[in-house]
Motif scaffolding. Sequence first.
Motif, short mmCIF file in Angstrom:
data_model
loop_
_atom_site.label_atom_id
_atom_site.label_comp_id
_atom_site.label_asym_id
_atom_site.label_seq_id
_atom_site.Cartn_x
_atom_site.Cartn_y
_atom_site.Cartn_z
N LEU A 35 0.83 -1.21 0.00
CA LEU A 35 0.00 0.00 0.00
C LEU A 35 0.87 1.26 0.00
O LEU A 35 0.61 2.21 -0.75
CB LEU A 35 -0.92 -0.02 1.22
CG LEU A 35 -1.71 1.26 1.52
CD1 LEU A 35 -2.64 1.60 0.36
CD2 LEU A 35 -2.50 1.10 2.82
N ALA A 36 1.91 1.28 0.83
CA ALA A 36 2.79 2.45 0.90
C ALA A 36 3.53 2.66 -0.41
O ALA A 36 3.65 3.79 -0.91
CB ALA A 36 3.78 2.27 2.05
N GLY A 37 4.03 1.57 -1.00
CA GLY A 37 4.75 1.68 -2.26
C GLY A 37 3.87 2.17 -3.39
O GLY A 37 4.27 3.02 -4.20
N ALA A 41 4.49 5.82 -5.27
CA ALA A 41 4.75 5.87 -6.71
C ALA A 41 3.70 6.73 -7.42
O ALA A 41 4.04 7.54 -8.30
CB ALA A 41 4.78 4.46 -7.29
N ILE A 42 2.44 6.56 -7.05
CA ILE A 42 1.37 7.34 -7.67
C ILE A 42 1.57 8.83 -7.39
O ILE A 42 1.51 9.67 -8.29
CB ILE A 42 -0.01 6.88 -7.17
CG1 ILE A 42 -0.30 5.45 -7.65
CG2 ILE A 42 -1.12 7.83 -7.65
CD1 ILE A 42 -1.47 4.79 -6.95
N GLY A 43 1.82 9.16 -6.11
CA GLY A 43 2.01 10.55 -5.75
C GLY A 43 3.22 11.17 -6.42
O GLY A 43 3.15 12.31 -6.91
N VAL A 192 5.78 -0.70 -8.18
CA VAL A 192 5.59 -1.11 -9.57
C VAL A 192 4.11 -1.07 -9.95
O VAL A 192 3.72 -0.55 -11.00
CB VAL A 192 6.16 -2.53 -9.80
CG1 VAL A 192 5.80 -3.04 -11.19
CG2 VAL A 192 7.68 -2.54 -9.62
N ILE A 193 3.27 -1.61 -9.06
CA ILE A 193 1.83 -1.60 -9.32
C ILE A 193 1.32 -0.16 -9.39
O ILE A 193 0.54 0.20 -10.29
CB ILE A 193 1.09 -2.38 -8.21
CG1 ILE A 193 1.47 -3.86 -8.25
CG2 ILE A 193 -0.43 -2.23 -8.37
CD1 ILE A 193 0.97 -4.65 -7.06
N GLY A 194 1.77 0.67 -8.44
CA GLY A 194 1.33 2.06 -8.43
C GLY A 194 1.73 2.81 -9.69
O GLY A 194 0.95 3.62 -10.23
N ALA A 195 2.95 2.56 -10.19
CA ALA A 195 3.41 3.23 -11.41
C ALA A 195 2.55 2.82 -12.60
O ALA A 195 2.18 3.67 -13.43
CB ALA A 195 4.88 2.88 -11.66
N LEU A 196 2.23 1.54 -12.68
CA LEU A 196 1.37 1.08 -13.78
C LEU A 196 -0.02 1.70 -13.70
O LEU A 196 -0.60 2.11 -14.72
CB LEU A 196 1.27 -0.45 -13.74
CG LEU A 196 2.57 -1.21 -14.04
CD1 LEU A 196 2.38 -2.70 -13.79
CD2 LEU A 196 3.03 -0.97 -15.48
N LEU A 197 -0.55 1.80 -12.49
CA LEU A 197 -1.86 2.41 -12.30
C LEU A 197 -1.85 3.90 -12.64
O LEU A 197 -2.79 4.42 -13.26
CB LEU A 197 -2.34 2.20 -10.86
CG LEU A 197 -2.74 0.78 -10.46
CD1 LEU A 197 -2.97 0.71 -8.96
CD2 LEU A 197 -3.99 0.35 -11.21
N GLU A 198 -0.79 4.59 -12.24
CA GLU A 198 -0.71 6.02 -12.50
C GLU A 198 -0.64 6.31 -14.00
O GLU A 198 -1.20 7.31 -14.46
CB GLU A 198 0.51 6.62 -11.79
CG GLU A 198 0.45 8.12 -11.59
CD GLU A 198 0.83 8.91 -12.83
OE1 GLU A 198 0.43 10.09 -12.94
OE2 GLU A 198 1.53 8.34 -13.71
N HIS A 199 0.01 5.45 -14.75
CA HIS A 199 0.06 5.62 -16.20
C HIS A 199 -1.35 5.62 -16.80
O HIS A 199 -1.62 6.32 -17.78
CB HIS A 199 0.89 4.50 -16.84
CG HIS A 199 2.37 4.73 -16.76
ND1 HIS A 199 2.99 5.87 -17.22
CD2 HIS A 199 3.36 3.94 -16.27
CE1 HIS A 199 4.30 5.79 -17.02
NE2 HIS A 199 4.55 4.63 -16.44
#
Length: 234
Positions: A35-37, A41-43, A192-199
Amino acid sequence: MLPSSPKPLINTALQHQHKWRGRIGLTLVASLSVLAGMTDAIGFMASGDFVSFMSGNTTRLAVAISEGDLGLTGRLTLLVATFILGNALGVIISRISKRHALPLLLCIATLLCGAAAWPMAEQLPAVLAAIIAMGMLNAAVEQVNGLPVGLTYVTGALSRFGRGLGRWMLGERRNGWRVQLIPWAGMFVGAVIGALLEHQLGIKALLVSGLLSALLGLVSLKIPRRWHLGYMPR
């Protein structure tokens, strides 16, 4: 013939309980680190600011001061102060809720969902809400079976792992140092998951972080109360 002593059976039961308390606690740590990662990444990708990695923001603050950039200096000072406030609020909410994780994680979920819904043109309030949430997250788990863990920062975990590795190479056989990779791995996978979601979603991807926080809060209800009291800060 005298009856056998119940002490060996009691000791075995206690050891079994200790082992499972550790496994459940580390699973919770890994999940919260994901959750933190994700959130960090999203922020970072959406705003250019870290929302949980305050070491990075501190270095950026020092550089901004050296360059005389007053606007960035003020912004980064606000971010670091907000993170400290979030940690304090996390402990307060934990105490008010008698150290139940669900209220804390639902508060975090509300902040993250609110940040996701904030208008893109006014990003700073969304970033501050996410930072408060990440500060609060550190009150969810502080230790597992006496081993300190960090959820929103992994420098300490890598340091403890490295020192443990050094002692192991010298022939010392201490327990606990290997598990320090768990929060690091969780944060890495989450990022990694957050970066993919932010894209795909931009800052609205924080909605996924909020839903994950709420889900983990509900799952925490299945953890025995006496175990959770040992995980959360006193």
